[in-house]
Design a protein around this motif. Sequence first.
Motif: not given
Length: 513
Positions: A485-513
């Motif tokens: 998430x801190x790489x230059x390549x990640x920052x260059x992703x378009x908005x839709x791709x980032x949103x979809x990536x975050x949604x998929x990551x959330x489904x995999x439990x990436x943001x659970x405490x």
Amino acid sequence: MTDIDKWLIFSTLAPETVSNVKLACVFGSSGNEAIIVTKDDEVFALGSNCSGCLGLGDSHGSLEPKKVVSLCKKGIKDFAYGSGPHVLAITESGELYSWGHNGYCQLGNGSTNQGLNPGLISANLIGRKVVEVACGSHHSIALTSDGEVYAWGQNNCGQVGSGSTTNQLTPRKVTAGIGCRRCTAIACGQTSSMAVLDNGEVYGWGYNGNGQLGLGNNVNQSNPCRVTHLQGVIIQKIACGYAHTLALSDEGVLYAWGANSYGQLGTGNKANQVTPVRIAAEIGRVVDISASHYNHISAVMTQTSKLYMWGQCRGQSVTLPEESPFHTLHDVFACFASPAVTSRPMELDVCMVNRVGDSLRQAFDDLSTSDLKISIEGRVVHVHKAILKIRTIEITQFSYPVYQAFLRYLYTDEVELPPEDAIGLLDLANSYCELQLKRHCERIIKHGITIDNVAMLYAAAIKYEAKELEDFCFRFALNHLTAVAQTEAFNKLDELTIKNFIFKAAQQGAFKY
């Protein structure tokens, strides 16, 4: 022409080493030992070195060929090997060397000491020229230029042909039954021996529990006995499997007898035969036969160069001759025998064959043979109209490395590109519906994935509809999410791709405490 690369033990040899091989053999309980003779008369060995059977002076194994110093420049022309294993080697001048396992005197040196180095067998063979050798499990026989047969080693079943069952320490001439008549061929089963006389008669001795001597019974023989059921047939070649025998007449007629529990007789059933039976008449005239005391497989070549095999083929019982796609009998044993050992040494009197595929590889980007130039970004690739026409391409504009790699692929089926350029080639492959090339690109990308480039590769996989690659990149990114998430390549992703990536990551439990 034998393909030495069909043998697993030779798969790591460098091409320049392979091209210099003149004679090669594979042996051992799992096909895990090998000896090669080069065109410049050097001898090398490799493998696990059980019982010091590589002749290197020790019992250490080696994946790389090591020189057998005592055999170099001796003119080695043939080998035979037992399952101990022990090894015999003949020189052009007819000298005989032995080494390896010796618990039953099979080295013929008068002792039972293991032979870590090749030793010259001199007892009773001085002044005689050995022209052929054969080994059973733990016994050895040799044929001289005068047609004499000598045998030594384990003799518990009479396989040495001495009239007793006492082990034989040194070579002893086999005379009973044969007398002074001239022999022309020899062969060994595990614990049996066979010989062909110059008049075409066949004699057998040793273990006969499966009828492998062809005498009409199951009685062991400590002296050579004639196979009378071949009366009137002139046998030219003979070969022994573990417990069965093949014989070929001078008219190309094939006979078999002995054990048949895997269909190795080719009779269509699994019943043993204690007398010779004619087989494979339907395949035409046979010109060569092959079997090995290591296994239960049979193979023959017909006059029309067709190869047939039967018996225990990769664990399957094949009871009738089945045509194979190979070009040499050695290939049958490399691919279907268990264990995969050579039934006799492979002669590679090459002249390595110049195959079509090899010629095409050499022709890629070759100015001297090309008839078409393709200019990309001011740089030229030399190709051939006929090849391009056959492979059916349509030219579009891509970077030079990508298009050059695509053209190389058309010639070689190989792809060599860094992951970043493989993305462009993936685009091209996707456009041309080249599924195989697409898989090549995905493999390269997977092998080159890093934290810094995974976001870019993930976006490319989505764009070019490479679902498997997309999932692979996503899993990699998910496992290194904080860094990615801190790489230059990640920052260059378009908005839709980032949103979809975050949604998929959330489904995999990436943001659970």
